[in-house]
Design an enzyme around this catalytic site. Structure first.
Site, PDB file in Angstrom:
ATOM      1  N   TYR A 181      40.628  48.672  53.907  1.00 50.81           N
ATOM      2  CA  TYR A 181      41.132  48.096  52.653  1.00 50.81           C
ATOM      3  C   TYR A 181      42.549  48.613  52.374  1.00 50.81           C
ATOM      4  O   TYR A 181      43.466  47.834  52.106  1.00 50.81           O
ATOM      5  CB  TYR A 181      40.183  48.452  51.505  1.00 50.81           C
ATOM      6  CG  TYR A 181      40.643  47.961  50.155  1.00 50.81           C
ATOM      7  CD1 TYR A 181      40.411  46.647  49.746  1.00 50.81           C
ATOM      8  CD2 TYR A 181      41.311  48.807  49.266  1.00 50.81           C
ATOM      9  CE1 TYR A 181      40.834  46.193  48.495  1.00 50.81           C
ATOM     10  CE2 TYR A 181      41.730  48.364  48.021  1.00 50.81           C
ATOM     11  CZ  TYR A 181      41.488  47.050  47.635  1.00 50.81           C
ATOM     12  OH  TYR A 181      41.911  46.610  46.398  1.00 50.81           O
ATOM     13  N   SER A 217      47.502  47.227  45.828  1.00 50.03           N
ATOM     14  CA  SER A 217      46.598  48.243  45.285  1.00 50.03           C
ATOM     15  C   SER A 217      47.310  49.586  45.372  1.00 50.03           C
ATOM     16  O   SER A 217      48.225  49.759  46.193  1.00 50.03           O
ATOM     17  CB  SER A 217      45.327  48.270  46.142  1.00 50.03           C
ATOM     18  OG  SER A 217      44.573  49.428  45.855  1.00 50.03           O
TER      19      SER A 217
HETATM   20  N1  NAP Z   1      39.738  45.522  40.181  1.00 44.83           N
HETATM   21  C1  NAP Z   1      40.551  46.525  40.495  1.00 44.83           C
HETATM   22  O1  NAP Z   1      40.456  47.623  39.917  1.00 44.83           O
HETATM   23  C2  NAP Z   1      41.623  46.327  41.539  1.00 44.83           C
HETATM   24  C3  NAP Z   1      42.536  47.378  41.750  1.00 44.83           C
HETATM   25  C4  NAP Z   1      43.547  47.213  42.703  1.00 44.83           C
HETATM   26  C5  NAP Z   1      43.638  46.016  43.405  1.00 44.83           C
HETATM   27  N2  NAP Z   1      42.735  45.010  43.177  1.00 44.83           N
HETATM   28  C6  NAP Z   1      42.897  43.754  43.921  1.00 44.83           C
HETATM   29  O2  NAP Z   1      42.850  42.675  43.010  1.00 44.83           O
HETATM   30  C7  NAP Z   1      42.323  41.518  43.667  1.00 44.83           C
HETATM   31  C8  NAP Z   1      41.171  40.959  42.878  1.00 44.83           C
HETATM   32  O3  NAP Z   1      40.160  41.944  42.837  1.00 44.83           O
HETATM   33  P1  NAP Z   1      38.912  41.883  41.848  1.00 44.83           P
HETATM   34  O4  NAP Z   1      38.743  43.241  41.357  1.00 44.83           O
HETATM   35  O5  NAP Z   1      39.062  40.748  40.921  1.00 44.83           O
HETATM   36  O6  NAP Z   1      37.763  41.611  42.916  1.00 44.83           O
HETATM   37  P2  NAP Z   1      36.393  40.773  42.798  1.00 44.83           P
HETATM   38  O7  NAP Z   1      35.883  40.820  41.404  1.00 44.83           O
HETATM   39  O8  NAP Z   1      35.554  41.286  43.912  1.00 44.83           O
HETATM   40  O9  NAP Z   1      36.853  39.290  43.115  1.00 44.83           O
HETATM   41  C9  NAP Z   1      37.326  38.978  44.398  1.00 44.83           C
HETATM   42  C10 NAP Z   1      37.352  37.468  44.559  1.00 44.83           C
HETATM   43  O10 NAP Z   1      37.713  37.196  45.931  1.00 44.83           O
HETATM   44  C11 NAP Z   1      36.763  36.306  46.478  1.00 44.83           C
HETATM   45  N3  NAP Z   1      36.597  36.486  47.906  1.00 44.83           N
HETATM   46  C12 NAP Z   1      36.169  37.601  48.550  1.00 44.83           C
HETATM   47  N4  NAP Z   1      36.035  37.346  49.857  1.00 44.83           N
HETATM   48  C13 NAP Z   1      36.384  36.045  50.049  1.00 44.83           C
HETATM   49  C14 NAP Z   1      36.421  35.196  51.171  1.00 44.83           C
HETATM   50  N5  NAP Z   1      36.042  35.616  52.379  1.00 44.83           N
HETATM   51  N6  NAP Z   1      36.816  33.908  51.021  1.00 44.83           N
HETATM   52  C15 NAP Z   1      37.164  33.456  49.795  1.00 44.83           C
HETATM   53  N7  NAP Z   1      37.144  34.212  48.674  1.00 44.83           N
HETATM   54  C16 NAP Z   1      36.739  35.488  48.803  1.00 44.83           C
HETATM   55  C17 NAP Z   1      35.456  36.608  45.748  1.00 44.83           C
HETATM   56  O11 NAP Z   1      34.585  35.505  45.882  1.00 44.83           O
HETATM   57  P3  NAP Z   1      33.015  35.618  45.451  1.00 44.83           P
HETATM   58  O12 NAP Z   1      33.048  35.768  43.964  1.00 44.83           O
HETATM   59  O13 NAP Z   1      32.483  34.324  45.896  1.00 44.83           O
HETATM   60  O14 NAP Z   1      32.482  36.818  46.150  1.00 44.83           O
HETATM   61  C18 NAP Z   1      35.973  36.843  44.327  1.00 44.83           C
HETATM   62  O15 NAP Z   1      36.129  35.623  43.641  1.00 44.83           O
HETATM   63  C19 NAP Z   1      41.971  41.966  45.070  1.00 44.83           C
HETATM   64  O16 NAP Z   1      43.031  41.647  45.939  1.00 44.83           O
HETATM   65  C20 NAP Z   1      41.826  43.470  44.935  1.00 44.83           C
HETATM   66  O17 NAP Z   1      42.055  44.119  46.154  1.00 44.83           O
HETATM   67  C21 NAP Z   1      41.734  45.147  42.261  1.00 44.83           C
END
Ligand code: NAP
Length: 252
Positions: free
Chosen positions: A172, A159
């Protein structure tokens, strides 16, 4: 930190991931869900790891309905992942698959965003457990299976706040710095002795549930969708990135 980009105009070939078995964590939603669907579309058998069975089943059905290779479901809450759980998971998968060609470490918790001065220790531990400790356990226990592949790729999800610290992003941000450190240490260990490459990837602002939770006042459609950033996820997972290791990428 020097940031890398994938080759300009990169277009993956149709069967880029054919014959490969790839584990995606957090495969039920957001970027992980889209990455799992794309990896299957490009020919991979995808192991869908996540904590919500119904979401994983929906991704499973979508892959099957599109005619993709049969996926697998690993329902697992990373907040309670232990050495025993990860070791038996690796042993079970080792009985079914001769090797593992890649892991996308994508699952993460956002946690509380507040000043360090008032951060709650329980929330801090939860974030570190999911975003750092579980990644370590899965990586360590799956490394022997990754070493069996002709070439393998580990992608750690970073990130912007894991590269430059920012006020109130607390555990985070610190967990993402740890993720970058873990990537560098592992890449350095494997560089001369292994065909396993290890890189980090920062998706940057992407329209998902996590982004909407972090920025509730923002127009969500102003950000790219997960599908818009998939070239980077495919480049780093497929053999077009063979030999590239220890680098920190931006998805765009
Ligand atoms: N979106 C952004 O703008 C952004 C920017 C920078 C970095 N990131 C990184 O990109 C990655 C994906 O993010 P995202 O935006 O797609 O997030 P998201 O929509 O919140 O999806 C996160 C996924 O991780 C799963 N998860 C969370 N806690 C868990 C646990 N304890 N055990 C197993 N699975 C778990 C969630 O499961 P549930 O669906 O069951 O809750 C969900 O499927 C992350 O590493 C995030 O830090 C995202």
């Amino acid at each position: 930190m020097e940031v890398s980009h994938i080759p300009a105009g990169y277009k993956p070939r149709a069967r880029l991931l054919s014959g490969k078995t790839i584990l995606v964590t957090g495969a039920g939603d957001g970027i992980g869900r889209t990455a799992a669907l794309n990896y299957a579309h490009y020919g991979a058998s995808v192991l869908l790891l996540g904590r919500t069975g119904s979401k994983l089943e929906a991704v499973y059905d979508e892959i099957e309905n599109a005619g993709g290779p049969k996926p697998g479901i690993v329902e697992m809450d990373l907040s309670i992942a232990t050495e025993d759980i990860c070791s038996s998971l690796a042993a079970n998968l080792g009985e079914e698959f001769s090797c593992l060609d890649g892991i996308l470490h994508n699952a993460a918790l956002l946690g509380d965003r507040r000043p360090i001065e008032s951060a709650g220790y329980t929330s801090w531990q939860d974030v570190m457990q999911v975003n750092v400790n579980a990644q370590f356990l899965l990586t360590q226990h799956f490394l022997p299976l990754l070493q069996q592949a002709p070439t393998a790729s580990i992608i750690f999800t970073s990130s912007s706040v894991g590269r430059i610290g920012k006020a109130y992003w607390g555990a985070y941000a610190v967990s993402k710095f740890a993720t970058e450190g873990f990537m560098q240490v592992l890449a350095s260990e494997l560089k001369n002795t292994s065909k396993v490459r290890v890189n980090s990837l920062n998706p940057r602002a992407t329209n998902t549930g996590m982004r909407r939770a972090a920025f509730p006042g923002e127009n969500p459609t102003a950000n790219p969708t997960p599908q818009d950033i998939m070239s980077a996820y495919l480049f780093l997972m497929g053999d077009d990135s063979a030999g590239i290791t220890g680098r920190a990428f931006n998805a765009r």
